[in-house]
Design a protein around this motif. Structure first.
Motif, PDB file in Angstrom:
ATOM      1  N   GLU A   2       0.827  -1.194   0.000  1.00  0.00           N
ATOM      2  CA  GLU A   2       0.000   0.000   0.000  1.00  0.00           C
ATOM      3  C   GLU A   2       0.867   1.252   0.000  1.00  0.00           C
ATOM      4  OE1 GLU A   2      -3.247   0.024  -0.257  1.00  0.00           O
ATOM      5  OE2 GLU A   2      -3.287  -2.156  -0.329  1.00  0.00           O
ATOM      6  N   LEU A   3       0.316   2.317  -0.586  1.00  0.00           N
ATOM      7  CA  LEU A   3       0.976   3.601  -0.453  1.00  0.00           C
ATOM      8  C   LEU A   3       1.037   3.960   1.021  1.00  0.00           C
ATOM      9  CD1 LEU A   3      -0.658   5.676  -3.314  1.00  0.00           C
ATOM     10  CD2 LEU A   3       1.754   5.150  -3.098  1.00  0.00           C
ATOM     11  N   PRO A   4       2.127   4.578   1.476  1.00  0.00           N
ATOM     12  CA  PRO A   4       2.237   4.898   2.895  1.00  0.00           C
ATOM     13  C   PRO A   4       1.124   5.825   3.332  1.00  0.00           C
ATOM     14  CG  PRO A   4       3.910   6.040   1.622  1.00  0.00           C
ATOM     15  CD  PRO A   4       3.270   5.051   0.701  1.00  0.00           C
ATOM     16  N   ALA A   5       0.454   5.456   4.405  1.00  0.00           N
ATOM     17  CA  ALA A   5      -0.647   6.268   4.906  1.00  0.00           C
ATOM     18  C   ALA A   5      -0.108   7.395   5.767  1.00  0.00           C
ATOM     19  CB  ALA A   5      -1.605   5.395   5.714  1.00  0.00           C
ATOM     20  N   ARG A 122      15.267   1.762   4.839  1.00  0.00           N
ATOM     21  CA  ARG A 122      15.659   1.212   6.143  1.00  0.00           C
ATOM     22  C   ARG A 122      15.149  -0.212   6.318  1.00  0.00           C
ATOM     23  NH1 ARG A 122      14.521   6.556   7.834  1.00  0.00           N
ATOM     24  NH2 ARG A 122      12.441   5.973   8.558  1.00  0.00           N
ATOM     25  N   GLU A 123      13.950  -0.482   5.773  1.00  0.00           N
ATOM     26  CA  GLU A 123      13.419  -1.839   5.859  1.00  0.00           C
ATOM     27  C   GLU A 123      14.310  -2.827   5.118  1.00  0.00           C
ATOM     28  OE1 GLU A 123       9.473  -1.755   4.355  1.00  0.00           O
ATOM     29  OE2 GLU A 123       8.743  -0.374   5.892  1.00  0.00           O
ATOM     30  N   ALA A 124      14.939  -2.355   4.044  1.00  0.00           N
ATOM     31  CA  ALA A 124      15.799  -3.239   3.255  1.00  0.00           C
ATOM     32  C   ALA A 124      17.122  -3.533   3.963  1.00  0.00           C
ATOM     33  CB  ALA A 124      16.074  -2.625   1.888  1.00  0.00           C
ATOM     34  N   MET A 125      17.491  -2.679   4.927  1.00  0.00           N
ATOM     35  CA  MET A 125      18.750  -2.871   5.655  1.00  0.00           C
ATOM     36  C   MET A 125      18.419  -3.384   7.058  1.00  0.00           C
ATOM     37  SD  MET A 125      20.940   0.500   4.490  1.00  0.00           S
ATOM     38  CE  MET A 125      22.450  -0.171   5.183  1.00  0.00           C
ATOM     39  N   GLN A 126      18.418  -4.677   7.218  1.00  0.00           N
ATOM     40  CA  GLN A 126      18.009  -5.285   8.472  1.00  0.00           C
ATOM     41  C   GLN A 126      19.161  -6.056   9.100  1.00  0.00           C
ATOM     42  OE1 GLN A 126      14.633  -7.701   7.472  1.00  0.00           O
ATOM     43  NE2 GLN A 126      13.279  -5.961   7.157  1.00  0.00           N
ATOM     44  N   HIS A 127      19.048  -6.210  10.413  1.00  0.00           N
ATOM     45  CA  HIS A 127      19.981  -7.045  11.176  1.00  0.00           C
ATOM     46  C   HIS A 127      21.427  -6.581  11.030  1.00  0.00           C
ATOM     47  CE1 HIS A 127      16.481  -9.532  11.570  1.00  0.00           C
ATOM     48  NE2 HIS A 127      16.466  -9.806  10.283  1.00  0.00           N
ATOM     49  N   GLY A 128      21.622  -5.260  10.954  1.00  0.00           N
ATOM     50  CA  GLY A 128      22.973  -4.731  10.926  1.00  0.00           C
ATOM     51  C   GLY A 128      23.725  -4.984   9.636  1.00  0.00           C
ATOM     52  N   ALA A 136      14.833  -6.927  -2.752  1.00  0.00           N
ATOM     53  CA  ALA A 136      13.574  -6.574  -2.087  1.00  0.00           C
ATOM     54  C   ALA A 136      13.288  -5.081  -2.235  1.00  0.00           C
ATOM     55  CB  ALA A 136      13.641  -6.964  -0.614  1.00  0.00           C
ATOM     56  N   PHE A 137      14.346  -4.269  -2.164  1.00  0.00           N
ATOM     57  CA  PHE A 137      14.177  -2.821  -2.262  1.00  0.00           C
ATOM     58  C   PHE A 137      13.646  -2.424  -3.637  1.00  0.00           C
ATOM     59  CE2 PHE A 137      16.200   1.391  -3.197  1.00  0.00           C
ATOM     60  CZ  PHE A 137      15.427   2.144  -2.322  1.00  0.00           C
ATOM     61  N   PHE A 138      14.261  -2.948  -4.702  1.00  0.00           N
ATOM     62  CA  PHE A 138      13.815  -2.600  -6.047  1.00  0.00           C
ATOM     63  C   PHE A 138      12.416  -3.148  -6.329  1.00  0.00           C
ATOM     64  CE2 PHE A 138      18.503  -2.243  -7.260  1.00  0.00           C
ATOM     65  CZ  PHE A 138      18.468  -0.867  -7.244  1.00  0.00           C
ATOM     66  N   THR A 139      12.128  -4.343  -5.817  1.00  0.00           N
ATOM     67  CA  THR A 139      10.790  -4.904  -6.005  1.00  0.00           C
ATOM     68  C   THR A 139       9.739  -4.020  -5.347  1.00  0.00           C
ATOM     69  OG1 THR A 139      11.645  -7.161  -6.111  1.00  0.00           O
ATOM     70  CG2 THR A 139       9.320  -6.897  -5.559  1.00  0.00           C
ATOM     71  N   SER A 140      10.043  -3.544  -4.140  1.00  0.00           N
ATOM     72  CA  SER A 140       9.109  -2.663  -3.443  1.00  0.00           C
ATOM     73  C   SER A 140       8.949  -1.341  -4.182  1.00  0.00           C
ATOM     74  CB  SER A 140       9.596  -2.408  -2.013  1.00  0.00           C
ATOM     75  OG  SER A 140       9.633  -3.605  -1.269  1.00  0.00           O
ATOM     76  N   GLN A 141      10.053  -0.830  -4.728  1.00  0.00           N
ATOM     77  CA  GLN A 141       9.972   0.404  -5.507  1.00  0.00           C
ATOM     78  C   GLN A 141       9.075   0.235  -6.725  1.00  0.00           C
ATOM     79  OE1 GLN A 141      14.073   1.692  -6.309  1.00  0.00           O
ATOM     80  NE2 GLN A 141      13.599   3.506  -5.124  1.00  0.00           N
ATOM     81  N   LEU A 142       9.216  -0.887  -7.403  1.00  0.00           N
ATOM     82  CA  LEU A 142       8.401  -1.135  -8.586  1.00  0.00           C
ATOM     83  C   LEU A 142       6.926  -1.241  -8.221  1.00  0.00           C
ATOM     84  CD1 LEU A 142      10.727  -3.687 -10.411  1.00  0.00           C
ATOM     85  CD2 LEU A 142      10.157  -1.376 -11.192  1.00  0.00           C
ATOM     86  N   GLN A 143       6.630  -1.901  -7.106  1.00  0.00           N
ATOM     87  CA  GLN A 143       5.245  -2.012  -6.666  1.00  0.00           C
ATOM     88  C   GLN A 143       4.670  -0.638  -6.328  1.00  0.00           C
ATOM     89  OE1 GLN A 143       5.648  -4.739  -3.403  1.00  0.00           O
ATOM     90  NE2 GLN A 143       5.522  -6.558  -4.701  1.00  0.00           N
TER      91      GLN A 143
END
Length: 214
Positions: A2-5, A122-128, A136-143
């Motif tokens: 979803e678009l960020p609310a 930030r979501e794409a950079m997890q666990h240090g 995942a980042f590019f896929t989310s951008q495309l969506q």
């Protein structure tokens, strides 16, 4: 995805900001509208609102000012200018987007861009991890791009706009200060549709880049 609310900023917070700034005469509340010098301002683009205020809040908004996207006629914009200047971080630091409804459209677009460059990364950079999960980042951008494209197309349909301007003309128009636009939101929607319509080609390039080497 979803678009960020955007969290709903209450009219109480806006009214408190105006009181802190000592705006005279003071604004008052009437239902879902903030009233000032005969103007009705609110988050709706309905006919009972004179000036649409689409507000992107942040924790220090009351102290430093709100991120405002304004939808109204040029005449009402000038009439409301003292109030808008008081609500914003500085005089003139608000965006006039066009007629009612334009403010909400621009707010959703800008919030999406902020989301791409902030929480989404930030979501794409997890666990240090020192490197993001680029796939995942590019896929989310495309969506997110697909949803922005749908949003732009919906806005153009609502404006009965079926023009097909050249990219160079659009870029030249978009480079002008927003107050010189006749309809900033419509120019933005045209640019988004023209750019994001090429997303299938972009998606193919990303898929090739992210495909594991044999």
């Amino acid at each position: 995805m979803e678009l960020p609310a955007s969290p709903a900023t209450t009219l109480d917070a806006l009214q408190q900001r105006l009181a802190d700034c000592g705006l005279q005469p003071a604004a008052s509340r009437h239902g879902t509208a903030l009233c000032w010098q005969g103007l009705r301002l609110g988050g709706s683009d309905s006919a009972d609102i004179d000036v649409e205020l689409a507000v992107t809040p942040h924790p220090a908004a009351r102290q430093y000012g709100f991120m405002l996207f304004v939808g109204c006629t040029p005449a009402l914009r000038e009439q409301a200018r003292p109030l808008l200047d008081a609500l914003a971080p500085a005089a003139g630091a608000w965006l006039w987007c066009g007629p009612r409804g334009a403010g909400r459209f621009c707010q959703r677009v800008f919030d999406a861009f902020l989301y791409i460059n902030g929480p989404l990364l930030r979501e794409a950079m997890q666990h240090g991890q020192t490197q993001p999960d680029w796939a995942a980042f590019f896929t989310s951008q495309l969506q997110l791009g697909q949803q922005l494209l749908a949003l732009a197309q919906q806005y153009r349909r609502a404006q009965h706009d079926d023009s097909q301007p050249e990219l160079s003309a659009l870029l030249q128009e978009f480079a002008r200060p927003p107050l010189l636009h006749s309809h900033y939101a419509l120019t933005l929607a045209r640019l988004l549709e023209l750019g994001l319509a090429q997303q299938q080609l972009t998606q193919g390039i990303f898929e090739q880049l992210l495909r594991p080497a044999p």
